[in-house]
Motif scaffolding. Structure first.
Motif, PDB file in Angstrom:
ATOM      1  N   ALA A 158       0.835  -1.206   0.000  1.00 40.99           N
ATOM      2  CA  ALA A 158       0.000   0.000   0.000  1.00 40.99           C
ATOM      3  C   ALA A 158       0.867   1.253   0.000  1.00 40.99           C
ATOM      4  CB  ALA A 158      -0.929  -0.005   1.212  1.00 40.99           C
ATOM      5  N   THR A 159       1.936   1.231   0.778  1.00 40.97           N
ATOM      6  CA  THR A 159       2.851   2.373   0.826  1.00 40.97           C
ATOM      7  C   THR A 159       3.517   2.583  -0.533  1.00 40.97           C
ATOM      8  OG1 THR A 159       3.266   1.967   3.172  1.00 40.97           O
ATOM      9  CG2 THR A 159       4.854   3.339   2.020  1.00 40.97           C
ATOM     10  N   THR A 160       3.949   1.489  -1.146  1.00 45.56           N
ATOM     11  CA  THR A 160       4.563   1.557  -2.479  1.00 45.56           C
ATOM     12  C   THR A 160       3.593   2.133  -3.500  1.00 45.56           C
ATOM     13  OG1 THR A 160       5.983  -0.329  -1.995  1.00 45.56           O
ATOM     14  CG2 THR A 160       5.643   0.181  -4.309  1.00 45.56           C
ATOM     15  N   ASN A 161       2.313   1.833  -3.339  1.00 42.40           N
ATOM     16  CA  ASN A 161       1.288   2.321  -4.268  1.00 42.40           C
ATOM     17  C   ASN A 161       0.806   3.731  -3.933  1.00 42.40           C
ATOM     18  OD1 ASN A 161       1.343   0.015  -5.841  1.00 42.40           O
ATOM     19  ND2 ASN A 161      -0.243  -1.000  -4.655  1.00 42.40           N
ATOM     20  N   GLY A 162       1.459   4.379  -2.983  1.00 44.18           N
ATOM     21  CA  GLY A 162       1.166   5.777  -2.711  1.00 44.18           C
ATOM     22  C   GLY A 162       0.184   6.042  -1.582  1.00 44.18           C
ATOM     23  N   PHE A 163      -0.290   5.023  -0.917  1.00 42.53           N
ATOM     24  CA  PHE A 163      -1.203   5.226   0.209  1.00 42.53           C
ATOM     25  C   PHE A 163      -0.399   5.550   1.461  1.00 42.53           C
ATOM     26  CE2 PHE A 163      -3.536   2.478  -2.702  1.00 42.53           C
ATOM     27  CZ  PHE A 163      -4.760   3.134  -2.769  1.00 42.53           C
ATOM     28  N   GLN A 164      -0.884   6.506   2.226  1.00 41.90           N
ATOM     29  CA  GLN A 164      -0.205   6.893   3.458  1.00 41.90           C
ATOM     30  C   GLN A 164      -0.810   6.126   4.625  1.00 41.90           C
ATOM     31  OE1 GLN A 164      -0.278  11.159   3.729  1.00 41.90           O
ATOM     32  NE2 GLN A 164       0.939  11.417   1.887  1.00 41.90           N
ATOM     33  N   VAL A 165      -0.473   4.863   4.713  1.00 49.50           N
ATOM     34  CA  VAL A 165      -1.091   3.999   5.719  1.00 49.50           C
ATOM     35  C   VAL A 165      -0.613   4.293   7.132  1.00 49.50           C
ATOM     36  CG1 VAL A 165      -1.581   2.116   4.133  1.00 49.50           C
ATOM     37  CG2 VAL A 165       0.607   2.181   5.298  1.00 49.50           C
ATOM     38  N   ASP A 166       0.477   5.005   7.263  1.00 52.25           N
ATOM     39  CA  ASP A 166       0.962   5.353   8.598  1.00 52.25           C
ATOM     40  C   ASP A 166       0.170   6.511   9.207  1.00 52.25           C
ATOM     41  OD1 ASP A 166       1.971   7.133   6.724  1.00 52.25           O
ATOM     42  OD2 ASP A 166       3.836   7.451   7.828  1.00 52.25           O
ATOM     43  N   LYS A 167      -0.750   7.082   8.448  1.00 52.68           N
ATOM     44  CA  LYS A 167      -1.559   8.203   8.941  1.00 52.68           C
ATOM     45  C   LYS A 167      -3.000   7.764   9.153  1.00 52.68           C
ATOM     46  CE  LYS A 167       1.330  11.633   7.007  1.00 52.68           C
ATOM     47  NZ  LYS A 167       2.167  12.321   7.863  1.00 52.68           N
ATOM     48  N   GLY A 168      -3.276   7.167  10.298  1.00 51.13           N
ATOM     49  CA  GLY A 168      -4.653   6.848  10.641  1.00 51.13           C
ATOM     50  C   GLY A 168      -5.067   5.400  10.479  1.00 51.13           C
ATOM     51  N   LEU A 169      -4.135   4.517  10.149  1.00 52.24           N
ATOM     52  CA  LEU A 169      -4.490   3.111  10.039  1.00 52.24           C
ATOM     53  C   LEU A 169      -4.857   2.575  11.421  1.00 52.24           C
ATOM     54  CD1 LEU A 169      -4.629   0.599   8.196  1.00 52.24           C
ATOM     55  CD2 LEU A 169      -2.270   0.125   8.878  1.00 52.24           C
ATOM     56  N   LYS A 170      -6.059   2.029  11.557  1.00 56.13           N
ATOM     57  CA  LYS A 170      -6.549   1.548  12.857  1.00 56.13           C
ATOM     58  C   LYS A 170      -6.527   0.029  12.969  1.00 56.13           C
ATOM     59  CE  LYS A 170      -7.905   5.664  14.193  1.00 56.13           C
ATOM     60  NZ  LYS A 170      -6.989   6.494  14.880  1.00 56.13           N
ATOM     61  N   ALA A 171      -6.774  -0.654  11.855  1.00 54.07           N
ATOM     62  CA  ALA A 171      -6.843  -2.113  11.914  1.00 54.07           C
ATOM     63  C   ALA A 171      -6.691  -2.687  10.512  1.00 54.07           C
ATOM     64  CB  ALA A 171      -8.181  -2.553  12.495  1.00 54.07           C
ATOM     65  N   ILE A 172      -6.329  -3.952  10.481  1.00 51.09           N
ATOM     66  CA  ILE A 172      -6.278  -4.699   9.231  1.00 51.09           C
ATOM     67  C   ILE A 172      -7.113  -5.956   9.441  1.00 51.09           C
ATOM     68  CG2 ILE A 172      -4.838  -6.008   7.643  1.00 51.09           C
ATOM     69  CD1 ILE A 172      -2.545  -4.152   8.301  1.00 51.09           C
ATOM     70  N   GLY A 173      -8.052  -6.210   8.558  1.00 51.77           N
ATOM     71  CA  GLY A 173      -8.874  -7.416   8.655  1.00 51.77           C
ATOM     72  C   GLY A 173      -8.389  -8.466   7.674  1.00 51.77           C
ATOM     73  N   LEU A 174      -8.133  -9.647   8.166  1.00 55.03           N
ATOM     74  CA  LEU A 174      -7.710 -10.772   7.339  1.00 55.03           C
ATOM     75  C   LEU A 174      -8.663 -11.930   7.572  1.00 55.03           C
ATOM     76  CD1 LEU A 174      -3.895 -10.768   8.138  1.00 55.03           C
ATOM     77  CD2 LEU A 174      -4.984  -9.865   6.097  1.00 55.03           C
ATOM     78  N   THR A 175      -8.916 -12.681   6.536  1.00 56.45           N
ATOM     79  CA  THR A 175      -9.774 -13.850   6.691  1.00 56.45           C
ATOM     80  C   THR A 175      -9.335 -14.928   5.727  1.00 56.45           C
ATOM     81  OG1 THR A 175     -12.040 -14.642   6.789  1.00 56.45           O
ATOM     82  CG2 THR A 175     -11.539 -13.030   5.075  1.00 56.45           C
ATOM     83  N   ASN A 176      -9.733 -16.130   6.043  1.00 57.85           N
ATOM     84  CA  ASN A 176      -9.542 -17.230   5.099  1.00 57.85           C
ATOM     85  C   ASN A 176     -10.858 -17.993   5.048  1.00 57.85           C
ATOM     86  OD1 ASN A 176      -9.530 -18.618   7.493  1.00 57.85           O
ATOM     87  ND2 ASN A 176      -7.564 -19.566   7.212  1.00 57.85           N
ATOM     88  N   GLN A 177     -10.828 -19.276   5.159  1.00 56.81           N
ATOM     89  CA  GLN A 177     -12.065 -20.041   5.041  1.00 56.81           C
ATOM     90  C   GLN A 177     -12.966 -19.930   6.280  1.00 56.81           C
ATOM     91  OE1 GLN A 177     -10.568 -23.950   4.194  1.00 56.81           O
ATOM     92  NE2 GLN A 177     -10.534 -23.567   2.008  1.00 56.81           N
TER      93      GLN A 177
END
Length: 88
Positions: free
Chosen positions: A24-43
């Protein structure tokens, strides 16, 4: 019995999160500014329980193919779906 090591699962999630943030950072998103959580799922059929007080897993993760609880599931399903068939 089909189980997975919960610490191995946790470590793989950490690697996945790091890669997602880096991409995301490489693609230009500033994830260090306000990122609260990351949701991951599988089956979502694997069950894992962590201790609230220690943060450690209480047991290995039970995988969907594990049949140890099949009789409990069957009993619960039938008692809820067909109570007239259950013995008193």
């Amino acid at each position: 019995w089909v189980e997975h090591d919960p610490i191995e699962i946790l470590e793989s999630v950490k690697v996945c999160m790091t890669k997602a943030i880096d991409k995301a950072t490489t693609n230009g998103f500033q994830v260090d500014k306000g990122l609260k959580a990351i949701g991951l799922t599988n089956q979502r059929e694997t069950t894992l329980v962590w201790s609230k007080s220690t943060g450690s897993p209480l047991h290995h993760a039970l995988v969907w193919m594990d049949v140890r609880t099949a009789s409990i599931c069957r009993s619960s399903f039938f008692s809820l779906s067909f109570p007239e068939l259950m013995d008193d």
